[in-house]
Design an enzyme around this catalytic site. Structure first.
Site, PDB file in Angstrom:
ATOM      1  N   LYS A   1      32.556  -5.596   1.837  1.00 62.23           N
ATOM      2  CA  LYS A   1      31.637  -6.371   2.082  1.00 62.23           C
ATOM      3  C   LYS A   1      30.654  -5.827   0.870  1.00 62.23           C
ATOM      4  CE  LYS A   1      33.600  -8.910   5.062  1.00 62.23           C
ATOM      5  NZ  LYS A   1      33.740  -8.622   6.343  1.00 62.23           N
TER       6      LYS A   1
HETATM    7  C1  LIG Z   1      34.376  -8.997   7.508  1.00 61.61           C
HETATM    8  C2  LIG Z   1      34.115 -10.058   8.582  1.00 61.61           C
HETATM    9  C3  LIG Z   1      34.158 -10.159  10.059  1.00 61.61           C
HETATM   10  C4  LIG Z   1      34.222  -8.708  10.546  1.00 61.61           C
HETATM   11  O1  LIG Z   1      33.742  -7.785  10.385  1.00 61.61           O
HETATM   12  P1  LIG Z   1      34.381  -6.208  10.528  1.00 61.61           P
HETATM   13  O2  LIG Z   1      33.175  -5.131  10.063  1.00 61.61           O
HETATM   14  O3  LIG Z   1      35.464  -6.095   9.733  1.00 61.61           O
HETATM   15  O4  LIG Z   1      34.697  -6.094  11.821  1.00 61.61           O
HETATM   16  C5  LIG Z   1      33.982 -11.391  10.724  1.00 61.61           C
HETATM   17  N1  LIG Z   1      33.981 -12.485  10.082  1.00 61.61           N
HETATM   18  C6  LIG Z   1      33.903 -12.569   8.789  1.00 61.61           C
HETATM   19  C7  LIG Z   1      33.810 -14.001   8.266  1.00 61.61           C
HETATM   20  C8  LIG Z   1      34.239 -11.490   8.058  1.00 61.61           C
HETATM   21  O5  LIG Z   1      34.367 -11.670   6.862  1.00 61.61           O
END
Ligand SMILES: *Cc1c(COP(=O)(O)O)cnc(C)c1O
Length: 396
Positions: free
Chosen positions: A208
């Site tokens: 992210k």
């Molecule tokens: C990354 C992501 C999540 C979940 O986040 P985590 O930190 O991996 O649990 C949920 N929704 C979307 C759209 C994502 O890209």
């Protein structure tokens, strides 16, 4: 015995040569995402390790305070994943059996899984072909008597139009949990994502825009909701001055460590620069990507999106697997985010079938993520574009 030793040594030196070769290839390999972590942050994390306090503590409190500042002084609680933020968001709104939550079929499956895990029913609404986000013109028709919440997703960091979204939510008296896992640093209508709206869930997963390796946070409406979030975060436990404790609800184990929070603090200091660099790289993709290849480019938004990803949709006659293999052979990493969720076995078993959400299905079948991360050079964009053209030319 001696022979054995020689053979072993031979194996070792072959291994050596291989890993050296591997290192050369890897150096040249352009991944689709890579976190930028500076030496000051690495030193800061090492300091936390030496401090003797490594799980939730002062770093988490400082991270939450800076996140709250970022989110227009709204309360924020740090968690150990974006999924945890979604789960707690649903719990805070009291979502459970008999309830419906409306979301996008073009997302990480986690978005829908949390709804199922809460015992509620995910209701999908097809996406808009241009934004690839939930189609707001079709959203209202999906709202029924059991609808309790809207769970929109900002795919690739391009925000769903918040003014239009909340107009619908308010008119129908339903709550909103924003899956802003990909849109930290983005804005809608001049307002930062997280600084407005109802519940907002961010993810700080390694890929992210801001990372704590694994982690996330939930933006809340007031102090009382923040207090309840703390209970859901850690076994529902409240501690008293006399050393006693009580549990009032079955919370989970969702707290962030100080190690992760220190990493997040180091990242937050660079976020504006990361976002600016991502936007510049996205612009270069638009300049360099050969339009005659017949791929669908993303929505060209340079004011609101944080450019979490640069995604193209391959023409229908191109085999995505062959494209990915060709790009990999050319040293360019490709991701897929994401195949349509309702076509996965769990959701087919809930009654979903092909043809229900044609836009999400078409995009989900052909979408690929090209490399985009702050440390990328301009030439890397050119290389990704040139490789895409060469690979598409070769496999078509
Ligand atoms: C990354 C992501 C999540 C979940 O986040 P985590 O930190 O991996 O649990 C949920 N929704 C979307 C759209 C994502 O890209």
């Amino acid at each position: 015995m001696k022979q054995h030793a020689v053979a072993q040594q031979d194996a070792v030196s072959k291994q050596d040569a291989l890993s050296k070769q591997d290192a050369v290839v890897k150096q040249d390999y352009l991944p689709f995402a890579r976190p930028s972590i500076d030496e000051a942050t690495i030193a800061g994390v090492a300091e936390v390790l030496r401090s003797g306090w490594i799980t939730s503590g002062p770093q988490v409190r400082e991270f939450e305070s800076q996140l709250s500042f970022w989110c227009g002084d709204r309360p924020v609680r740090a968690l150990n994943s974006g999924t945890a933020a979604l789960e707690i968001g649903l719990a805070l709104a009291g979502i459970g059996p008999g309830d419906e939550v409306i979301t996008s079929p073009l997302t990480w499956v986690g978005t829908a899984n949390v709804i199922v895990r809460a015992g509620a029913r995910p209701v999908f609404v097809d996406v808009d072909a241009l934004t690839r986000n939930i189609d707001l013109s079709q959203l209202e028709a999906a709202i029924g008597p059991a609808t309790r919440m809207l769970l929109p997703v900002d795919l690739a960091g391009l925000p769903v139009d918040r003014a239009a979204l909340y107009e619908i939510a308010h008119r129908h008296g339903v709550r909103v949990l924003e899956d802003a896992a990909q849109s930290f640093g983005a804005s809608s209508g001049g307002v930062r994502i997280g600084a407005g709206g109802d519940l907002v869930a961010f993810s700080f997963h390694a890929n992210k825009n801001l990372t704590t390796a694994e982690g996330g946070c939930l933006v809340l409406n007031d102090a009382e909701e923040a207090r309840r979030c703390e209970l859901w975060r850690l076994q529902g436990v409240e501690r008293f001055a006399d050393g006693g404790m009580d549990a009032t609800l079955p919370g989970g184990k969702y707290n962030m460590t100080d190690l992760a929070a220190r990493l997040g603090l180091g990242q937050l200091a660079h976020l504006a620069e990361f976002t600016a660099r991502r936007r510049a790289l996205a612009r270069r993709y638009f300049e360099r990507f050969d339009r005659s290849l017949g791929c669908e480019l993303p929505c060209a938004d340079f004011t609101q999106s944080n450019w979490h990803m640069f995604q193209i949709v391959l023409p229908a006659d191109v085999d995505r697997g062959a494209f990915i293999r060709g790009m990999h052979a050319a040293g360019v990493g490709i991701g897929v985010h994401y195949p349509a969720v309702h076509l996965m076995t769990l959701y087919r078993n809930l009654g979903h079938e092909p043809g229900e959400f044609p836009v999400a299905e078409r995009i989900g079948a052909g979408i690929v993520t090209l490399p985009l991360f702050p440390a990328m050079r301009d030439e890397d964009v050119d290389r990704a574009c040139d490789s895409a053209a060469a690979v598409l030319g070769a496999i078509r």
